[in-house]
Scaffold this motif. Structure first.
Motif, PDB file in Angstrom:
ATOM      1  N   ASP A  21      46.595  42.487  59.099  1.00 15.40           N
ATOM      2  CA  ASP A  21      47.614  43.127  59.756  1.00 15.40           C
ATOM      3  C   ASP A  21      47.400  44.246  60.534  1.00 15.40           C
ATOM      4  O   ASP A  21      47.147  45.332  59.969  1.00 15.40           O
ATOM      5  N   PRO A  24      51.317  47.634  62.231  1.00 15.88           N
ATOM      6  CA  PRO A  24      52.914  47.321  61.812  1.00 15.88           C
ATOM      7  C   PRO A  24      53.620  46.415  62.430  1.00 15.88           C
ATOM      8  O   PRO A  24      53.664  46.518  63.766  1.00 15.88           O
ATOM      9  N   GLY A  25      53.705  45.249  61.822  1.00  9.92           N
ATOM     10  CA  GLY A  25      54.539  44.100  62.215  1.00  9.92           C
ATOM     11  C   GLY A  25      53.652  43.242  63.017  1.00  9.92           C
ATOM     12  O   GLY A  25      54.164  42.149  63.684  1.00  9.92           O
ATOM     13  N   TYR A 113      55.468  36.269  58.111  1.00  6.01           N
ATOM     14  CA  TYR A 113      56.468  37.508  57.166  1.00  6.01           C
ATOM     15  C   TYR A 113      57.010  37.106  56.229  1.00  6.01           C
ATOM     16  O   TYR A 113      57.860  37.856  55.392  1.00  6.01           O
ATOM     17  N   ARG A 119      53.440  41.646  51.023  1.00  9.42           N
ATOM     18  CA  ARG A 119      54.187  41.449  52.116  1.00  9.42           C
ATOM     19  C   ARG A 119      55.776  41.086  51.845  1.00  9.42           C
ATOM     20  O   ARG A 119      56.613  40.758  52.598  1.00  9.42           O
ATOM     21  N   LEU A 122      58.323  42.974  54.193  1.00  8.90           N
ATOM     22  CA  LEU A 122      58.126  42.999  55.538  1.00  8.90           C
ATOM     23  C   LEU A 122      59.111  42.194  56.483  1.00  8.90           C
ATOM     24  O   LEU A 122      59.659  42.809  57.423  1.00  8.90           O
ATOM     25  N   PRO A 201      57.665  46.888  64.796  1.00  8.13           N
ATOM     26  CA  PRO A 201      57.146  48.056  65.456  1.00  8.13           C
ATOM     27  C   PRO A 201      56.097  47.702  66.809  1.00  8.13           C
ATOM     28  O   PRO A 201      55.815  48.547  67.576  1.00  8.13           O
ATOM     29  N   SER A 202      55.422  46.648  66.490  1.00  7.45           N
ATOM     30  CA  SER A 202      54.470  46.105  67.570  1.00  7.45           C
ATOM     31  C   SER A 202      55.029  45.045  68.646  1.00  7.45           C
ATOM     32  O   SER A 202      54.208  44.732  69.487  1.00  7.45           O
TER      33      SER A 202
END
Length: 237
Positions: A21, A24-25, A113, A119, A122, A201-202
């Motif tokens: 990972d 984040p995301g 996800y 996870r 997530l 966030p990404s």
């Protein structure tokens, strides 16, 4: 950097690569595609690349040309928007979004996800992950020396995750931040068959390909260069 040599082969990993990972995301699943699935996608890409509305060189508003060549499916992408026809070319209707890519993209988001060690929480935090409806794909071909400058995928009307599949030559993929093209960033080595998903966030992070290891593709694929398939949800009717 300009003038930097292109190694013919990337370093061989000493240990099996594991899921990571990197932000984040953002989720990297190495070797996600089997060799048979990679062959199927390479053959499909060859068909999608045929005219009409086939593989093309994209010209930027500044007058420059991208070093990769692109074919669009579902919606035609041009800088910086989407259309149903090749508005920056011959005006042909764009090819339909293939069910094959739809199935792979849904599986990719679920694998990235879905429930698993560390996870379980997530998916609720990733916008669009629970109701993902992919409808557009861009297939980019990286010939020798081709790169992709840092950019953000922000022409879609929703913030659903982006699914990225790598085929052929490996590359150095740069995943940056959401504010600028400068540091901080993380460099990832992507190999044929790898899956990268970035959302949450990404989703609007700057990213690009700074180096391609030309000649590193698995010979059985019969592919020269690198193919990258990115699948997205446009949010358009």
């Amino acid at each position: 950097m300009p003038g930097e040599p292109f190694p013919q082969f990337p370093p061989s990993p000493l240990f099996p690569r594991e899921r990571s990972d990197p932000a984040p995301g953002a989720v990297l699943l190495p070797g996600w595609l089997t060799l048979a699935e990679q062959r199927e996608l390479v053959a499909a890409c060859r068909e999608w690349a045929r005219p009409p509305a086939g593989l093309r060189t994209v010209r930027l508003p500044t007058g420059g040309e991208m070093s990769v060549r692109t074919v669009c499916l579902g919606w035609h992408w041009y800088p910086y928007g989407y259309a149903r026809t090749v508005v920056d070319g011959g005006g042909e209707p764009v090819k339909a979004f293939p069910p094959l890519l739809g199935r792979l993209a849904l599986r990719a988001v679920a694998d990235a996800y879905g429930p698993g060690p560390g996870r379980a929480d997530l998916r609720p935090g990733i916008a669009g992950a629970t109701a993902y409806e992919p409808d557009v794909a861009l297939v980019n071909h990286y010939a020798e020396g081709a790169r992709m400058g840092l950019h953000r995928d922000r022409d879609e009307r929703v913030d659903a995750p982006v699914v990225s599949l790598s085929l052929g030559d490996s590359c150095v993929f740069r995943l940056g931040n959401t504010e600028t093209r400068t540091r901080p960033w993380t460099d990832l080595e992507l190999h044929s068959g790898d899956l990268l998903v970035f959302g949450g966030p990404s989703r609007f992070a700057y990213h690009g390909v700074v180096r391609t290891h030309f000649g590193s593709a698995e010979p059985e694929l019969g592919l020269s260069g690198r193919l990258n398939i990115t699948v997205r949800q446009s949010g358009m009717a």
